[in-house]
Design a protein around this motif. Structure first.
Motif, PDB file in Angstrom:
ATOM      1  N   ILE A  55       0.852  -1.184   0.000  1.00 48.94           N
ATOM      2  CA  ILE A  55       0.000   0.000   0.000  1.00 48.94           C
ATOM      3  C   ILE A  55       0.887   1.232   0.000  1.00 48.94           C
ATOM      4  CG2 ILE A  55      -1.932  -1.111   1.188  1.00 48.94           C
ATOM      5  CD1 ILE A  55      -1.038   0.277   3.738  1.00 48.94           C
ATOM      6  N   GLU A  56       0.318   2.345  -0.421  1.00 44.49           N
ATOM      7  CA  GLU A  56       1.027   3.619  -0.396  1.00 44.49           C
ATOM      8  C   GLU A  56       0.119   4.669   0.231  1.00 44.49           C
ATOM      9  OE1 GLU A  56      -0.001   4.635  -5.081  1.00 44.49           O
ATOM     10  OE2 GLU A  56       2.068   4.309  -4.432  1.00 44.49           O
ATOM     11  N   SER A  57       0.724   5.669   0.848  1.00 43.36           N
ATOM     12  CA  SER A  57      -0.041   6.686   1.564  1.00 43.36           C
ATOM     13  C   SER A  57       0.044   8.023   0.847  1.00 43.36           C
ATOM     14  CB  SER A  57       0.480   6.830   2.998  1.00 43.36           C
ATOM     15  OG  SER A  57       1.846   7.203   2.995  1.00 43.36           O
ATOM     16  N   ARG A  58      -0.974   8.847   1.086  1.00 44.91           N
ATOM     17  CA  ARG A  58      -1.026  10.190   0.522  1.00 44.91           C
ATOM     18  C   ARG A  58      -1.429  11.152   1.630  1.00 44.91           C
ATOM     19  NH1 ARG A  58      -4.873  10.920  -4.505  1.00 44.91           N
ATOM     20  NH2 ARG A  58      -3.399   9.347  -5.267  1.00 44.91           N
ATOM     21  N   ARG A  59      -0.680  12.228   1.792  1.00 49.50           N
ATOM     22  CA  ARG A  59      -0.946  13.191   2.851  1.00 49.50           C
ATOM     23  C   ARG A  59      -1.967  14.231   2.400  1.00 49.50           C
ATOM     24  NH1 ARG A  59       2.728  12.942   6.987  1.00 49.50           N
ATOM     25  NH2 ARG A  59       4.584  11.655   6.613  1.00 49.50           N
ATOM     26  N   GLY A  60      -2.502  14.969   3.390  1.00 44.97           N
ATOM     27  CA  GLY A  60      -3.433  16.042   3.087  1.00 44.97           C
ATOM     28  C   GLY A  60      -4.859  15.696   3.472  1.00 44.97           C
ATOM     29  N   PRO A  61      -5.771  16.677   3.348  1.00 45.18           N
ATOM     30  CA  PRO A  61      -7.175  16.453   3.741  1.00 45.18           C
ATOM     31  C   PRO A  61      -7.864  15.378   2.913  1.00 45.18           C
ATOM     32  CG  PRO A  61      -6.933  18.529   2.562  1.00 45.18           C
ATOM     33  CD  PRO A  61      -5.551  18.045   2.853  1.00 45.18           C
ATOM     34  N   TYR A  62      -7.396  15.159   1.691  1.00 48.55           N
ATOM     35  CA  TYR A  62      -7.975  14.130   0.833  1.00 48.55           C
ATOM     36  C   TYR A  62      -7.047  12.920   0.721  1.00 48.55           C
ATOM     37  CZ  TYR A  62     -10.916  18.054  -0.516  1.00 48.55           C
ATOM     38  OH  TYR A  62     -11.767  19.127  -0.490  1.00 48.55           O
ATOM     39  N   GLY A  63      -6.157  12.799   1.693  1.00 48.84           N
ATOM     40  CA  GLY A  63      -5.195  11.706   1.668  1.00 48.84           C
ATOM     41  C   GLY A  63      -5.753  10.431   2.271  1.00 48.84           C
ATOM     42  N   GLY A  64      -4.893   9.434   2.326  1.00 42.49           N
ATOM     43  CA  GLY A  64      -5.277   8.136   2.862  1.00 42.49           C
ATOM     44  C   GLY A  64      -4.373   7.059   2.307  1.00 42.49           C
ATOM     45  N   TYR A  65      -4.893   5.845   2.221  1.00 41.22           N
ATOM     46  CA  TYR A  65      -4.102   4.702   1.773  1.00 41.22           C
ATOM     47  C   TYR A  65      -4.743   4.072   0.544  1.00 41.22           C
ATOM     48  CZ  TYR A  65      -2.223   5.249   6.463  1.00 41.22           C
ATOM     49  OH  TYR A  65      -1.660   5.771   7.600  1.00 41.22           O
ATOM     50  N   THR A  66      -3.898   3.689  -0.395  1.00 38.99           N
ATOM     51  CA  THR A  66      -4.349   3.000  -1.600  1.00 38.99           C
ATOM     52  C   THR A  66      -3.462   1.786  -1.838  1.00 38.99           C
ATOM     53  OG1 THR A  66      -2.946   4.417  -2.967  1.00 38.99           O
ATOM     54  CG2 THR A  66      -5.249   5.072  -2.707  1.00 38.99           C
TER      55      THR A  66
END
Length: 242
Positions: A55-66
């Protein structure tokens, strides 16, 4: 890639499912609520999945894990054994438990050791493998002389669902509406409590596009049940694109 424990496997499948439902990165709290697991346990498992590159993560208010492409499907050692048995059509005593399967992108690699029975998988032969909730359908690209290492080009990966059963007299139109509403790919025709035919969603849509009257009774278009016991088993779990 090492084996995942049961909790990590559940969380990875949850992230994959929620990513498809929401079409965006998902947060750990959403995964915890979806699976009914404590958020702390989810965060600990996510850390391990990130290290493995699943999995990879994304920061910010619309972030999360994909999930990454590498994480198309990951299974436990117990699932590997059942998958190999479905493919080989043998008994547990015929092969050892030293089995590894890794599915990434369009390639499925099967490593089988200490085989009691020699296998001959020719290049171009079709293989259908059940892996947990999924079915992998593909063609053999490479195989050694005894079949201990097999590389398969993956044509389809389907998450199977329980097939719909119908009786004589139901129209193709009504059956298609029911199958699409429940996201089911396989339908079985039942007569007097016995399975007498089958059809896939793809097959029915192909007939409609060729000019078939949607009000045609299903018994006029269903395919006969295959004689192979192995193919019949795939029909019963919901995979029927043969």
């Amino acid at each position: 890639m090492g084996y995942l424990n049961r909790l990590q496997e559940r969380i990875l499948e949850g992230i994959i499912d929620l990513s498809k439902i929401y079409d965006r990165p998902v947060k750990s709290d959403e995964v915890a609520s979806y699976l009914g697991i404590h958020p702390g346990s989810v965060r600990n498992a996510i850390s391990a999945l990130k290290v493995l590159g699943l999995i990879e993560s994304r920061r910010g208010p619309y972030g999360g894990y994909t999930p990454t492409e590498k994480a198309l499907i990951v299974f436990t050692k117990r699932d590997y054994l059942s998958a190999a048995l479905m493919t080989l059509g043998g008994r547990p005593s015929r092969i050892s438990t030293t089995i590894t399967l890794c599915l990434t992108g369009r390639s499925l690699t099967m490593e089988l050791r200490n085989l009691w029975k020699r296998l001959y998988w020719r290049r171009g032969r079709r293989i259908i493998v059940k892996l947990g909730r999924y079915v992998v359908d593909g063609l053999v690209l490479e195989s050694d002389r005894v079949g201990r290492r097999v590389v398969v080009f993956v044509k389809r990966v389907v998450r199977v669902r329980k097939p719909i059963t119908c009786e004589k007299g139901v129209s193709v139109r009504n059956l298609l509406a029911l199958m699409t509403g429940r996201s089911v790919e396989c339908a079985l025709l039942v007569r007097s409590g016995r399975v007498d035919g089958y059809a896939s969603l793809y097959y029915l849509l192909k007939l409609i596009s060729s000019g078939l009257d949607p009000d045609t009774p299903v018994e006029h278009v269903f395919k006969p049940i295959p004689r192979s016991e192995r193919l019949l088993n795939f029909l019963k779990i919901g995979y029927c694109r043969f």
